[in-house]
Design an enzyme around this catalytic site. Structure first.
Site, PDB file in Angstrom:
ATOM      1  N   THR A  86       0.632  -0.857   0.101  1.00  0.00           N
ATOM      2  CA  THR A  86       0.058   0.103  -0.166  1.00  0.00           C
ATOM      3  C   THR A  86       1.033   0.843  -0.402  1.00  0.00           C
ATOM      4  O   THR A  86       0.871   1.967   0.850  1.00  0.00           O
ATOM      5  CB  THR A  86      -0.594   0.192   1.140  1.00  0.00           C
ATOM      6  OG1 THR A  86      -0.147  -0.269   2.456  1.00  0.00           O
ATOM      7  CG2 THR A  86      -2.203  -1.247   0.944  1.00  0.00           C
ATOM      8  N   THR A 122      -1.406  -2.353   6.003  1.00  0.00           N
ATOM      9  CA  THR A 122      -1.293  -1.095   6.271  1.00  0.00           C
ATOM     10  C   THR A 122      -2.633  -0.417   5.798  1.00  0.00           C
ATOM     11  O   THR A 122      -2.263  -0.091   4.496  1.00  0.00           O
ATOM     12  CB  THR A 122      -0.468  -0.204   6.790  1.00  0.00           C
ATOM     13  OG1 THR A 122       0.115  -1.429   7.388  1.00  0.00           O
ATOM     14  CG2 THR A 122      -0.478   0.851   7.508  1.00  0.00           C
ATOM     15  N   GLU A 150      -0.040  -5.099  11.043  1.00  0.00           N
ATOM     16  CA  GLU A 150       0.944  -5.983  11.455  1.00  0.00           C
ATOM     17  C   GLU A 150       1.706  -4.945  11.464  1.00  0.00           C
ATOM     18  O   GLU A 150       1.823  -3.683  11.000  1.00  0.00           O
ATOM     19  CB  GLU A 150       1.731  -7.242  10.023  1.00  0.00           C
ATOM     20  CG  GLU A 150       2.879  -7.474  10.904  1.00  0.00           C
ATOM     21  CD  GLU A 150       2.656  -8.460  11.572  1.00  0.00           C
ATOM     22  OE1 GLU A 150       1.726  -9.088  11.503  1.00  0.00           O
ATOM     23  OE2 GLU A 150       3.793  -8.345  12.608  1.00  0.00           O
ATOM     24  N   GLU A 154      11.126  -5.481   9.849  1.00  0.00           N
ATOM     25  CA  GLU A 154      12.338  -5.983   9.145  1.00  0.00           C
ATOM     26  C   GLU A 154      13.741  -5.738  10.070  1.00  0.00           C
ATOM     27  O   GLU A 154      13.467  -5.539  11.364  1.00  0.00           O
ATOM     28  CB  GLU A 154      12.377  -5.462   7.958  1.00  0.00           C
ATOM     29  CG  GLU A 154      10.767  -5.364   6.954  1.00  0.00           C
ATOM     30  CD  GLU A 154      11.260  -4.285   5.440  1.00  0.00           C
ATOM     31  OE1 GLU A 154      12.849  -3.750   5.370  1.00  0.00           O
ATOM     32  OE2 GLU A 154      11.027  -3.434   5.456  1.00  0.00           O
ATOM     33  N   ASN A 210       1.912   3.919  13.897  1.00  0.00           N
ATOM     34  CA  ASN A 210       3.821   4.316  13.202  1.00  0.00           C
ATOM     35  C   ASN A 210       3.950   5.540  13.422  1.00  0.00           C
ATOM     36  O   ASN A 210       5.106   6.819  13.870  1.00  0.00           O
ATOM     37  CB  ASN A 210       3.564   3.909  12.096  1.00  0.00           C
ATOM     38  CG  ASN A 210       3.993   2.918  12.169  1.00  0.00           C
ATOM     39  OD1 ASN A 210       5.002   2.671  12.666  1.00  0.00           O
ATOM     40  ND2 ASN A 210       3.715   1.937  10.716  1.00  0.00           N
ATOM     41  N   HIS A 253      17.300   7.540  19.797  1.00  0.00           N
ATOM     42  CA  HIS A 253      18.237   7.362  18.787  1.00  0.00           C
ATOM     43  C   HIS A 253      18.368   8.303  18.147  1.00  0.00           C
ATOM     44  O   HIS A 253      17.295   7.747  16.974  1.00  0.00           O
ATOM     45  CB  HIS A 253      18.508   6.098  18.310  1.00  0.00           C
ATOM     46  CG  HIS A 253      18.640   5.039  18.977  1.00  0.00           C
ATOM     47  ND1 HIS A 253      19.239   4.687  19.827  1.00  0.00           N
ATOM     48  CD2 HIS A 253      18.148   3.655  19.518  1.00  0.00           C
ATOM     49  CE1 HIS A 253      19.203   3.461  21.124  1.00  0.00           C
ATOM     50  NE2 HIS A 253      17.468   3.377  20.276  1.00  0.00           N
ATOM     51  N   CYS A 262       7.735   2.365   5.484  1.00  0.00           N
ATOM     52  CA  CYS A 262       6.347   2.601   6.392  1.00  0.00           C
ATOM     53  C   CYS A 262       6.532   3.956   6.885  1.00  0.00           C
ATOM     54  O   CYS A 262       5.159   4.385   7.169  1.00  0.00           O
ATOM     55  CB  CYS A 262       6.675   1.156   7.793  1.00  0.00           C
ATOM     56  SG  CYS A 262       6.094  -0.395   7.474  1.00  0.00           S
ATOM     57  N   LYS A 323      17.627   0.140   7.704  1.00  0.00           N
ATOM     58  CA  LYS A 323      18.484   0.161   8.707  1.00  0.00           C
ATOM     59  C   LYS A 323      19.244  -1.492   8.770  1.00  0.00           C
ATOM     60  O   LYS A 323      18.659  -1.947   7.545  1.00  0.00           O
ATOM     61  CB  LYS A 323      17.073  -0.221   9.804  1.00  0.00           C
ATOM     62  CG  LYS A 323      15.767  -1.175   9.719  1.00  0.00           C
ATOM     63  CD  LYS A 323      15.061  -1.498  10.660  1.00  0.00           C
ATOM     64  CE  LYS A 323      13.957  -2.621  10.049  1.00  0.00           C
ATOM     65  NZ  LYS A 323      12.819  -2.523  11.648  1.00  0.00           N
TER      66      LYS A 323
END
Ligand code: NAD
Length: 435
Positions: A86, A122, A150, A154, A210, A253, A262, A323
């Protein structure tokens, strides 16, 4: 229980493999023939720790299958999860539901009665309602629609799926609740909390989560800027506030801004939903702006560290994925950074333990090195962009010796200034104004 997973990407493949590992019979369906052929040949289309072993074990036991044939995939399934992409829509940034709606129309032709369609993708508030309408337009009235967003990350996806902080289920009927309770029953043994709520609320929970995490990241990034200006250390500030239980240490951080598949798209979609509802979301709206500006400003940090010009300079970039522990390059901070470095005249050599293959397609002007040391050879500056474990214990003296210049720009605060300086490097961290 029979489960079908529509869309076999990061979320669909991990969820499908984990459901199979719980003992369910799972069929993963994808339109991408190459992906399905690879999976049927035992090759993983994505890099995720532990995934290959999990997929192979469950496929070997006959509990996990892969197909491009939707009708065969959903046959006899009690729950059909939709885990298609999405992405942000070009133009307005709202969630593009083209793949979701197309999957539902295709499903309508083959799905059995009393099946529960569950959105794992999402999706904005109201998507479940729209799916019910689409099914009705296609003449399907006996299928329930539920939401089960969800939250896996990752790089730690299997652990997150199997030991979730919570499971959120949005359902409008008892049958959906029963089916989803059964799907997740194996996790109740681990005492994973399950929140049953309405469909629209479940859809919003994902965006609110999020949005909040993006706020936390941008907050500490702005505090880092302040640290630099006033002579304080953001690492200690983060620790000092993070030890407060009301705040918590995670997502504090300081770094080059958030990326990934996301946060950028979900914060934008949240804003569009709010706009449509006529409600201000000034905090998230500011965060989007702050983060965009931050990512775009990272190249200038490197330029400043190199004395104000990149002409004729060689820069080594350590880490490209958004990441560690993933090959996902979507919205990675390395992209605007490298674009900026090259635009200002630098020659860029890069190394990433697994994302190089993906990155190569997006960065044609970058030289790819086989390891960190090779990337650093002859460089005026090394920039740590992704904090892969293998960049955490580099021999800094060896690194300094391989370089032409001595500048280390540590965008993840992996190193201490004192250690870097002892190795002969000129250290630039994030938010480390204290001497
Ligand atoms: P992805 O792009 O990796 O995978 C999507 C897959 O769906 C692709 O393989 C595509 O070929 C397939 N597909 C599209 N239309 C299809 C159709 N009609 N039938 C069958 N297959 C179809 O995406 P992803 O990263 O797994 O994300 C999926 C959803 O999960 C998104 O909504 C995302 O926001 C959400 N999500 C992602 C993460 C993450 O870390 N990646 C975490 C939580 C939630």
């Amino acid at each position: 229980m029979r489960i079908a997973m529509i869309g076999t990407g990061y979320v669909g493949l991990v969820s499908g493999a984990c459901f199979a590992d719980f003992g369910h019979q799972v069929t993963c369906v994808d339109k991408d023939e190459g992906k399905i052929a690879a999976l049927n040949a035992g090759k993983m289309p994505i890099w995720e720790p532990g995934l290959e072993a999990l997929v192979k074990a469950n496929a070997g036991h006959g509990r996990l299958r892969f197909t491009t044939d939707l009708a065969a995939g959903v046959e006899g399934a009690e729950a059909v999860f939709i885990a298609v992409g999405t992405p942000a829509r070009r133009g307005d940034g709202h969630a593009d539901l083209t793949f979701v709606h197309a999957a539902v129309r295709e499903l309508a032709k083959v799905i059995g009665p009393n099946t529960v369609i569950v959105t794992k993708s999402t999706v904005p508030v109201g998507t479940g309602d729209r799916i019910v309408e689409i099914l009705a337009e296609e003449g399907v009235e006996t299928v329930s629609v539920a939401s089960n967003p969800e939250f896996l990350r990752e790089g730690a996806a299997i652990r997150d799926f199997k030991l979730p902080d919570r499971i959120v289920v949005g359902a409008e009927d008892e049958h959906s609740r029963e089916v989803l309770r059964e799907v997740y029953r194996p996790l109740f043994l681990n005492q994973a909390p399950i929140l049953f709520t309405g469909r629209r609320t479940a859809e919003l929970i994902k965006y609110a989560a999020n949005g909040f995490l993006a706020v936390k990241i941008s907050f500490i990034n702005e505090i880092a800027d302040l640290c630099e200006a006033v002579g304080a250390d953001v690492q200690d500030v983060a620790r000092g506030i993070g030890l407060d239980n009301r705040i918590g240490p995670k997502f504090l951080h300081a770094g080059p801004g958030y990326g990934g598949s996301c946060f950028p798209k979900d914060t934008l979609a949240l804003l569009r939903t709010a706009e449509e509802a006529g409600v201000d979301q000034r905090i998230v709206s500011t965060v989007v702006e702050v983060n965009d500006r931050r990512k775009a400003s990272m190249a200038a940090r490197v330029t400043a560290a190199l004395g104000g010009s990149l002409a004729g300079k060689r820069v080594a970039v350590f880490g490209l994925a958004f990441k560690p522990n993933t090959d996902d390059m979507r919205e990675a901070p390395s992209l605007p950074l490298i674009e900026g470095l090259i635009a200002d005249g630098a020659q860029v050599a890069a190394y990433d333990p697994v994302a190089a293959e993906q990155a190569r397609l997006l960065m044609p002007l970058v030289e790819f090195a086989p390891d960190a040391q090779a990337a650093a050879k002859g460089a005026d500056a090394v920039v740590i962009v992704t904090e892969w474990d293998e960049f955490r214990a580099l021999d800094l003296a060896e690194l300094a010796a391989a370089m032409r210049g001595k500048v280390l720009v540590d965008l993840r605060n992996v190193y201490d200034r004192a250690d870097a300086e002892r190795a002969g490097l000129i250290y630039h961290g994030i938010g480390r104004g204290a001497a």
